[in-house]
Enzyme design. Sequence first.
Site, PDB file in Angstrom:
ATOM      1  N   SER A   1     -56.731  13.704  12.382  1.00  0.00           N
ATOM      2  CA  SER A   1     -55.809  14.603  13.081  1.00  0.00           C
ATOM      3  C   SER A   1     -54.411  14.259  12.593  1.00  0.00           C
ATOM      4  O   SER A   1     -54.200  13.174  12.036  1.00  0.00           O
ATOM      5  CB  SER A   1     -55.910  14.353  14.588  1.00  0.00           C
ATOM      6  OG  SER A   1     -54.804  14.901  15.273  1.00  0.00           O
TER       7      SER A   1
ATOM      8  N   TYR B   1     -57.178   8.999  22.044  1.00  0.00           N
ATOM      9  CA  TYR B   1     -57.438   9.930  20.935  1.00  0.00           C
ATOM     10  C   TYR B   1     -56.633   9.523  19.710  1.00  0.00           C
ATOM     11  O   TYR B   1     -57.178   9.394  18.603  1.00  0.00           O
ATOM     12  CB  TYR B   1     -57.056  11.349  21.384  1.00  0.00           C
ATOM     13  CG  TYR B   1     -57.260  12.421  20.342  1.00  0.00           C
ATOM     14  CD1 TYR B   1     -58.504  13.031  20.167  1.00  0.00           C
ATOM     15  CD2 TYR B   1     -56.211  12.852  19.524  1.00  0.00           C
ATOM     16  CE1 TYR B   1     -58.686  14.029  19.218  1.00  0.00           C
ATOM     17  CE2 TYR B   1     -56.383  13.837  18.577  1.00  0.00           C
ATOM     18  CZ  TYR B   1     -57.621  14.429  18.424  1.00  0.00           C
ATOM     19  OH  TYR B   1     -57.799  15.412  17.481  1.00  0.00           O
TER      20      TYR B   1
HETATM   21  N1  LIG Z   1     -58.277  21.705  17.493  1.00  0.00           N
HETATM   22  C1  LIG Z   1     -57.270  20.987  17.084  1.00  0.00           C
HETATM   23  O1  LIG Z   1     -56.105  21.338  17.293  1.00  0.00           O
HETATM   24  C2  LIG Z   1     -57.523  19.714  16.339  1.00  0.00           C
HETATM   25  C3  LIG Z   1     -56.428  19.078  15.747  1.00  0.00           C
HETATM   26  C4  LIG Z   1     -56.650  17.895  15.048  1.00  0.00           C
HETATM   27  C5  LIG Z   1     -57.922  17.384  14.931  1.00  0.00           C
HETATM   28  N2  LIG Z   1     -58.962  18.019  15.535  1.00  0.00           N
HETATM   29  C6  LIG Z   1     -60.284  17.414  15.384  1.00  0.00           C
HETATM   30  O2  LIG Z   1     -61.197  18.371  14.903  1.00  0.00           O
HETATM   31  C7  LIG Z   1     -62.536  17.943  15.230  1.00  0.00           C
HETATM   32  C8  LIG Z   1     -63.313  19.124  15.766  1.00  0.00           C
HETATM   33  O3  LIG Z   1     -62.795  19.508  17.021  1.00  0.00           O
HETATM   34  P1  LIG Z   1     -62.505  21.005  17.414  1.00  0.00           P
HETATM   35  O4  LIG Z   1     -61.043  21.133  17.550  1.00  0.00           O
HETATM   36  O5  LIG Z   1     -63.253  21.932  16.536  1.00  0.00           O
HETATM   37  O6  LIG Z   1     -63.090  20.999  18.906  1.00  0.00           O
HETATM   38  P2  LIG Z   1     -64.343  21.733  19.606  1.00  0.00           P
HETATM   39  O7  LIG Z   1     -64.378  21.170  20.985  1.00  0.00           O
HETATM   40  O8  LIG Z   1     -64.238  23.202  19.456  1.00  0.00           O
HETATM   41  O9  LIG Z   1     -65.599  21.209  18.773  1.00  0.00           O
HETATM   42  C9  LIG Z   1     -66.041  19.865  18.878  1.00  0.00           C
HETATM   43  C10 LIG Z   1     -67.564  19.828  18.792  1.00  0.00           C
HETATM   44  O10 LIG Z   1     -67.973  18.446  18.840  1.00  0.00           O
HETATM   45  C11 LIG Z   1     -69.148  18.367  19.653  1.00  0.00           C
HETATM   46  N3  LIG Z   1     -69.321  17.015  20.181  1.00  0.00           N
HETATM   47  C12 LIG Z   1     -68.639  16.411  21.198  1.00  0.00           C
HETATM   48  N4  LIG Z   1     -69.152  15.200  21.431  1.00  0.00           N
HETATM   49  C13 LIG Z   1     -70.169  15.010  20.536  1.00  0.00           C
HETATM   50  C14 LIG Z   1     -71.061  13.948  20.283  1.00  0.00           C
HETATM   51  N5  LIG Z   1     -71.038  12.812  21.009  1.00  0.00           N
HETATM   52  N6  LIG Z   1     -71.967  14.089  19.281  1.00  0.00           N
HETATM   53  C15 LIG Z   1     -72.015  15.231  18.553  1.00  0.00           C
HETATM   54  N7  LIG Z   1     -71.204  16.277  18.763  1.00  0.00           N
HETATM   55  C16 LIG Z   1     -70.281  16.170  19.751  1.00  0.00           C
HETATM   56  C17 LIG Z   1     -68.896  19.395  20.757  1.00  0.00           C
HETATM   57  O11 LIG Z   1     -70.125  19.759  21.387  1.00  0.00           O
HETATM   58  C18 LIG Z   1     -68.250  20.539  19.972  1.00  0.00           C
HETATM   59  O12 LIG Z   1     -69.212  21.450  19.500  1.00  0.00           O
HETATM   60  C19 LIG Z   1     -62.370  16.794  16.225  1.00  0.00           C
HETATM   61  O13 LIG Z   1     -62.570  15.557  15.560  1.00  0.00           O
HETATM   62  C20 LIG Z   1     -60.934  16.926  16.673  1.00  0.00           C
HETATM   63  O14 LIG Z   1     -60.385  15.712  17.095  1.00  0.00           O
HETATM   64  C21 LIG Z   1     -58.791  19.169  16.223  1.00  0.00           C
END
Ligand SMILES: NC(=O)c1ccc[n+]([C@@H]2O[C@H](COP(=O)([O-])OP(=O)(O)OC[C@H]3O[C@@H](n4cnc5c(N)ncnc54)[C@H](O)[C@@H]3O)[C@@H](O)[C@H]2O)c1
Length: 286
Positions: free
Chosen positions: A146, A160
């Site tokens: 991130s 986080y």
């Molecule tokens: N959305 C943002 O703004 C953003 C910014 C920076 C980084 N990220 C990172 O992107 C990645 C994806 O997140 P996202 O934003 O798509 O969120 P999201 O919540 O839409 O998707 C996350 C997915 O991870 C799954 N998950 C949660 N716990 C789990 C586990 N123990 N085992 C397997 N799967 C699990 C959830 O069921 C979900 O489908 C994450 O690592 C998040 O930290 C997101």
Amino acid sequence: MMDSVIGSGKVTVVTGAASGIGRALAEAFATEGSAVVVADLDIEEAERVAASIRAVGGDALAVAVDVADAASVDALAAAAIARYGRVDVLCNNAGVSTFNLMTDQTLDDWRWVFGVNLWGVINGLHTFVPIMREQGTPGHIVNTASIAGLLSGIAFIGPYAATKVAVVSISETLVQELAIDATPIGVSVLCPSSVDTKVMESERARPAELGAEQRTEMAESVRMMIRDSFTGPTGQTPATVAAAVLEAIRAQRFWIVTHPDERPSVEARAARILASFPDAQAATTA
Ligand SMILES: NC(=O)c1ccc[n+]([C@@H]2O[C@H](COP(=O)([O-])OP(=O)(O)OC[C@H]3O[C@@H](n4cnc5c(N)ncnc54)[C@H](O)[C@@H]3O)[C@@H](O)[C@H]2O)c1
């Protein structure tokens, strides 16, 4: 120039692929012809994503995984190998967040976020690197960190941010270690800022035994502010981020930084660190 790790005959495993960035990654790899393993804790949603990929002619297998559990990640790899016989790209992408001042976060809050975000990546590497190395063919690993991994300290998302700094560190170490014996596995670390996903509703993936997350009013309003930024002028879609990932893999680029608006914050942090070196301090007091 390495052979392509994306396309027909190639296999990508994506964790957290039932939603958001992971889903967009799975769809993007499938569109390019790779078979994709759609791995997620939410198997019903993962099945839906895999079915929607197959409906447009792609090849996808949904697998239930809890990335925080090493045995579950081993089972994911076994399922991928049983179906496709190989893994060319691994996206360690599943991630969650809690929202509170650190002093208000419970130890279970810390354990949950570290379990998914940090141990998820550790388990993924521990299971898949030997498999990919053994194949002896070019591969690629993308760890989703991130922008928090580059900014380091961010109020209300302490656990986080700490995990994301660690994911950046592990990725930087991995690239050095794979180079020691010229293992043909590329590494990238994905550092996005606001992306329109369900990460603000992470709690849906929280194990019931940890109890519901208790946020203060202030933390809840920060959570809503961050949520609003996802669809604001600097927010990006998961598909845009996924396209940047595929482009970086093809270009063999380590850093995947998606949001230009974050540059001043990263520069300011670097400047504060550099200004604290003894020679810089001597220069200002001279
Ligand atoms: N959305 C943002 O703004 C953003 C910014 C920076 C980084 N990220 C990172 O992107 C990645 C994806 O997140 P996202 O934003 O798509 O969120 P999201 O919540 O839409 O998707 C996350 C997915 O991870 C799954 N998950 C949660 N716990 C789990 C586990 N123990 N085992 C397997 N799967 C699990 C959830 O069921 C979900 O489908 C994450 O690592 C998040 O930290 C997101």
